[in-house]
Scaffold this motif. Sequence first.
Motif, PDB file in Angstrom:
ATOM      1  N   GLU A 196       0.501  -1.115  -0.013  1.00 13.98           N
ATOM      2  CA  GLU A 196       0.111  -0.037   0.267  1.00 13.98           C
ATOM      3  C   GLU A 196       0.697   1.254  -0.007  1.00 13.98           C
ATOM      4  O   GLU A 196       0.207   2.160  -0.359  1.00 13.98           O
ATOM      5  N   MET A 197       2.209   1.120   0.334  1.00 12.68           N
ATOM      6  CA  MET A 197       3.108   2.414   0.198  1.00 12.68           C
ATOM      7  C   MET A 197       3.212   2.840  -1.161  1.00 12.68           C
ATOM      8  O   MET A 197       3.623   3.837  -1.351  1.00 12.68           O
ATOM      9  N   LEU A 198       3.093   2.008  -2.171  1.00 13.87           N
ATOM     10  CA  LEU A 198       3.621   2.433  -3.299  1.00 13.87           C
ATOM     11  C   LEU A 198       2.599   3.122  -3.947  1.00 13.87           C
ATOM     12  O   LEU A 198       3.025   4.498  -4.535  1.00 13.87           O
ATOM     13  N   PRO A 199       1.317   3.030  -3.855  1.00 13.15           N
ATOM     14  CA  PRO A 199       0.163   3.912  -4.467  1.00 13.15           C
ATOM     15  C   PRO A 199       0.301   5.271  -3.456  1.00 13.15           C
ATOM     16  O   PRO A 199       0.141   6.422  -3.985  1.00 13.15           O
ATOM     17  N   LEU A 200       0.489   5.123  -2.221  1.00 16.74           N
ATOM     18  CA  LEU A 200       0.594   6.264  -1.576  1.00 16.74           C
ATOM     19  C   LEU A 200       1.952   7.299  -1.688  1.00 16.74           C
ATOM     20  O   LEU A 200       1.539   8.496  -1.839  1.00 16.74           O
ATOM     21  N   ALA A 201       2.971   6.451  -2.140  1.00 14.82           N
ATOM     22  CA  ALA A 201       4.206   7.330  -2.701  1.00 14.82           C
ATOM     23  C   ALA A 201       3.916   8.029  -3.994  1.00 14.82           C
ATOM     24  O   ALA A 201       4.192   9.076  -4.349  1.00 14.82           O
ATOM     25  N   GLY A 202       2.963   7.373  -4.880  1.00 15.81           N
ATOM     26  CA  GLY A 202       2.453   8.085  -6.344  1.00 15.81           C
ATOM     27  C   GLY A 202       1.715   9.270  -6.046  1.00 15.81           C
ATOM     28  O   GLY A 202       1.929  10.332  -6.512  1.00 15.81           O
ATOM     29  N   LEU A 203       0.901   9.245  -4.890  1.00 12.73           N
ATOM     30  CA  LEU A 203      -0.022  10.120  -4.810  1.00 12.73           C
ATOM     31  C   LEU A 203       0.643  11.652  -4.036  1.00 12.73           C
ATOM     32  O   LEU A 203       0.359  12.619  -4.320  1.00 12.73           O
ATOM     33  N   PHE A 204       1.699  11.101  -3.025  1.00 11.12           N
ATOM     34  CA  PHE A 204       2.610  12.065  -2.651  1.00 11.12           C
ATOM     35  C   PHE A 204       3.571  12.737  -3.618  1.00 11.12           C
ATOM     36  O   PHE A 204       3.591  14.144  -3.588  1.00 11.12           O
ATOM     37  N   LEU A 205       3.872  12.015  -4.621  1.00 14.21           N
ATOM     38  CA  LEU A 205       4.934  12.793  -5.780  1.00 14.21           C
ATOM     39  C   LEU A 205       3.957  13.345  -6.778  1.00 14.21           C
ATOM     40  O   LEU A 205       4.531  14.437  -7.058  1.00 14.21           O
ATOM     41  N   ALA A 206       3.004  12.822  -6.966  1.00 10.05           N
ATOM     42  CA  ALA A 206       1.960  13.638  -8.053  1.00 10.05           C
ATOM     43  C   ALA A 206       1.577  15.107  -7.481  1.00 10.05           C
ATOM     44  O   ALA A 206       1.693  16.056  -7.845  1.00 10.05           O
TER      45      ALA A 206
END
Length: 532
Positions: A196-206
């Motif tokens: 679940e940390m991967l999509p959260l990282a994507g949201l953070f970066l976007a």
Amino acid sequence: MEFIWILCAFLCGLGVKVLNMPPLIGFLAAGFLLNFLGIEASSSLDTLANVGITLMLFCIGLKLHVKDLLKSEIWAGTLSHKALWSIIIASCLLFFTALNLPYFSDLDFKTALIIGFALSFSSTVCVIKLLEEAGEMKTRHGQIALGVLVMQDIVAVIFLVLATGKIPTIWALGLFGLLLVRPILYRLLDKVGHGEMLPLAGLFLAFGGYELFYAVGVKGDLGALILGILLASHSKASELNKALMNFKDVFLIGFFLSIGFTALPTLAMLGMSMILSLFLIIKFALFFIIFTRLKLRGRTAFLTALSMSNYSEFGLIVAALSVDSGWLSKEWLVILALSVSISFIVTSILYKNAHELYLRHKETIKHVELADCLDEDHFIQPKDVRILVVGLGRVGRGAFESLRQTLGNQVAGMDADRVRITSMAKEGDNVFFGDGEDADLWEKLDTREIELVLLALPTIKDSSNITMQLRKAGYSKQIAAIARYQDEREELLAADIDNVFNFYTEAGTGFAEESLQLIGLSSTAASEQQAT
């Protein structure tokens, strides 16, 4: 999101899907229906729409490489189309002004040129949805369409700076320092793992990219795009894109609904928007002619032009700025909103049948292309190949590597992702670039020595289309494909495919077979032992 929005979007989306049309048409209809029923849009709907667009641009960046923007077919195609289109459409609008048509009578050359410029953009949301649903994001025409959309975004940023007078702050120069930060971003993705940390990282970066650019006076959406581009070379870029896919698609529903809430049209406004929608024919023809003059093959030019033949949501931004500046009447905002909606519907229906349209008009299209096409569009003929694997994603590459252990270079792989092909070729793999749905490829490819074609493709529609083209090109030997569900398997078998592997149900069999080999047994030997 209010439940009534979800209910209406679901029912309208389901309704058009039953009619075998893209769901986004239903989402557009849902917005106008909700508006007609007197339901008001709240600020949360605009927030959802903006979130969807930001995530979409970030995902585009993950699939894009900067060097692609430097190709002449991208930058020259974009700029020449914008200039010619704006002048042609402005002239047409002035002609309607001379005819004293409603809403056109007050136009002068300046306002006509603004409307032409607003309609010169193609919709990033619409085009990406079409390409994703068709599984054509990595194809030659899909990559060209992506590059043109990015170039249009750059033009949009320049326009907004000039139109609003909001010059980026001096701190905007610091954005070039993101190149130095890229190694840190790479390490960050390495550390987050696959959960679940991967999509959260994507949201953070976007959204981090959005806020960073917005803070220094630059269009925030461009920041999300740039952050995606910086991460495009990372090994997890594809996985990150897939992790964000469902988030993006849900939020984009808010965007399609928001268009319907722009305003309710009158019959006169609807008539004017229908007239503007007829200009889509000119938009397609202009793109097609420009791309063929830039040495693209007729098929590539045709498919790219067809996907780009729509109006953009950015046109509404240009219209809103023009209304605020007193250049246009507020009715034009409604007319352009209707034109954008109609263009989405037209493009969605036409692109769904794009390959059939090409086959029907192939000879005429090929007659327009130049004899000397770009080097990237030349076909490669594999030699001494018995088995051809089409599609080198996870499943296809696994099959390719397994077969190669037995047959060596008698196995060849083909994929429409040039980056993937380049990477595998550097490792010494027998692979080549090619779009499986390209009828021209199968006509020119000598398949007489190929005994088996494996179709490891994401959609059954792709496999069915390629099978049809292979058979038309005279290939009569074995074809195998993959499917996820039993109904898909039956549909592929009915499409003249000899064998279909259901990798959800049969992957366990392969897993068990390989595991038995660890203890020196095969499934046959294990069965014999059980019998005794």
